[in-house]
Write a protein that holds these residues in place. Structure first.
Motif, PDB file in Angstrom:
ATOM      1  N   PRO A  43       0.996  -0.944  -0.207  1.00 41.58           N
ATOM      2  CA  PRO A  43      -0.189   0.057   0.073  1.00 41.58           C
ATOM      3  C   PRO A  43       1.201   1.501  -0.638  1.00 41.58           C
ATOM      4  N   PHE A  44       1.720   1.797  -1.179  1.00 37.41           N
ATOM      5  CA  PHE A  44       2.151   3.444  -1.005  1.00 37.41           C
ATOM      6  C   PHE A  44       2.334   2.400  -2.765  1.00 37.41           C
ATOM      7  N   LYS A  45       2.666   4.757  -3.273  1.00 33.29           N
ATOM      8  CA  LYS A  45       2.908   5.063  -4.115  1.00 33.29           C
ATOM      9  C   LYS A  45       4.454   5.220  -4.853  1.00 33.29           C
ATOM     10  N   THR A  46       4.337   5.133  -5.959  1.00 31.88           N
ATOM     11  CA  THR A  46       6.354   5.598  -6.457  1.00 31.88           C
ATOM     12  C   THR A  46       6.101   5.979  -7.239  1.00 31.88           C
ATOM     13  N   THR A  47       6.756   6.772  -8.386  1.00 27.93           N
ATOM     14  CA  THR A  47       6.566   6.945  -9.923  1.00 27.93           C
ATOM     15  C   THR A  47       7.880   6.276 -11.013  1.00 27.93           C
ATOM     16  N   ALA A  48       8.823   5.606  -9.070  1.00 31.86           N
ATOM     17  CA  ALA A  48      10.208   4.240  -9.853  1.00 31.86           C
ATOM     18  C   ALA A  48       9.879   2.967  -9.910  1.00 31.86           C
ATOM     19  N   SER A  49      10.343   2.420 -10.425  1.00 30.24           N
ATOM     20  CA  SER A  49      10.151   1.011 -10.326  1.00 30.24           C
ATOM     21  C   SER A  49      11.643   0.271 -10.275  1.00 30.24           C
ATOM     22  N   THR A  50      11.612  -1.337 -10.275  1.00 26.35           N
ATOM     23  CA  THR A  50      13.010  -1.929 -10.136  1.00 26.35           C
ATOM     24  C   THR A  50      12.670  -3.172 -10.805  1.00 26.35           C
ATOM     25  N   SER A  51      13.616  -3.744 -11.548  1.00 24.33           N
ATOM     26  CA  SER A  51      13.629  -4.751 -12.450  1.00 24.33           C
ATOM     27  C   SER A  51      14.563  -5.831 -11.854  1.00 24.33           C
ATOM     28  N   ILE A  52      14.679  -6.660 -11.324  1.00 22.11           N
ATOM     29  CA  ILE A  52      16.120  -8.267 -11.692  1.00 22.11           C
ATOM     30  C   ILE A  52      16.014  -8.349 -12.353  1.00 22.11           C
ATOM     31  N   PHE A  53      17.218  -8.822 -12.978  1.00 22.12           N
ATOM     32  CA  PHE A  53      17.406  -9.813 -14.157  1.00 22.12           C
ATOM     33  C   PHE A  53      18.785 -10.484 -14.147  1.00 22.12           C
ATOM     34  N   GLY A  54      18.984 -12.075 -13.639  1.00 19.17           N
ATOM     35  CA  GLY A  54      21.046 -12.103 -13.586  1.00 19.17           C
ATOM     36  C   GLY A  54      21.171 -11.245 -12.941  1.00 19.17           C
ATOM     37  N   ASP A  55      22.434 -10.596 -12.880  1.00 18.75           N
ATOM     38  CA  ASP A  55      23.775  -9.596 -12.332  1.00 18.75           C
ATOM     39  C   ASP A  55      23.084  -8.566 -12.391  1.00 18.75           C
ATOM     40  N   TYR A  56      21.215  -8.186 -13.043  1.00 17.60           N
ATOM     41  CA  TYR A  56      21.316  -6.514 -13.567  1.00 17.60           C
ATOM     42  C   TYR A  56      19.938  -6.492 -13.013  1.00 17.60           C
ATOM     43  N   VAL A  57      20.645  -4.919 -12.701  1.00 21.98           N
ATOM     44  CA  VAL A  57      19.227  -4.019 -11.630  1.00 21.98           C
ATOM     45  C   VAL A  57      19.212  -3.421 -12.524  1.00 21.98           C
ATOM     46  N   SER A  58      17.837  -3.069 -12.873  1.00 18.13           N
ATOM     47  CA  SER A  58      17.169  -2.042 -13.546  1.00 18.13           C
ATOM     48  C   SER A  58      16.334  -1.036 -12.682  1.00 18.13           C
ATOM     49  N   ILE A  59      16.487   0.593 -13.106  1.00 18.28           N
ATOM     50  CA  ILE A  59      15.904   0.958 -12.114  1.00 18.28           C
ATOM     51  C   ILE A  59      15.116   2.442 -12.733  1.00 18.28           C
ATOM     52  N   HIS A  60      13.779   2.501 -13.228  1.00 23.98           N
ATOM     53  CA  HIS A  60      13.163   2.878 -14.047  1.00 23.98           C
ATOM     54  C   HIS A  60      12.313   3.958 -13.035  1.00 23.98           C
TER      55      HIS A  60
END
Length: 93
Positions: A43-60
């Motif tokens: 229950p919180f709102k944000t305009t950012a998100s994160t994806s994690i895949f293998g050895d990668y992290v992407s911040i959007h």
């Protein structure tokens, strides 16, 4: 934003499994239906998100001027996975 249809097709064709934590319960049916991912809610709102895949992290940060930061680092990815798993345990269906 514009790449999402292509990404969804690739996820479906490769039968990629995943988990999503979102903040809007109304997204649950749409996202799980399109991607076949497990979905939980916090229950919180944000305009950012994160994806994690293998050895990668992407911040959007999706806005008028989208920003995506991609980090390739095994230790950082492991730390983000641990944080995700903790939040997954707190999230509700």
């Amino acid at each position: 934003l514009y790449e999402m249809p292509r990404i969804v097709k690739e996820i479906q064709s490769k039968k990629i499994k995943g988990k999503l934590i979102g903040f809007d319960k109304s997204d649950k049916k749409q996202k799980t239906h399109k991607l076949g991912f497990e979905y939980r809610y916090l229950p919180f709102k944000t305009t950012a998100s994160t994806s994690i895949f293998g050895d990668y992290v992407s911040i959007h940060h999706i806005s008028d001027k989208p920003l995506i930061i991609v980090i390739k680092n095994k230790d950082i990815a492991r730390s983000y996975k641990n944080m995700f798993n903790y939040l997954w345990g707190l999230a509700t269906n």
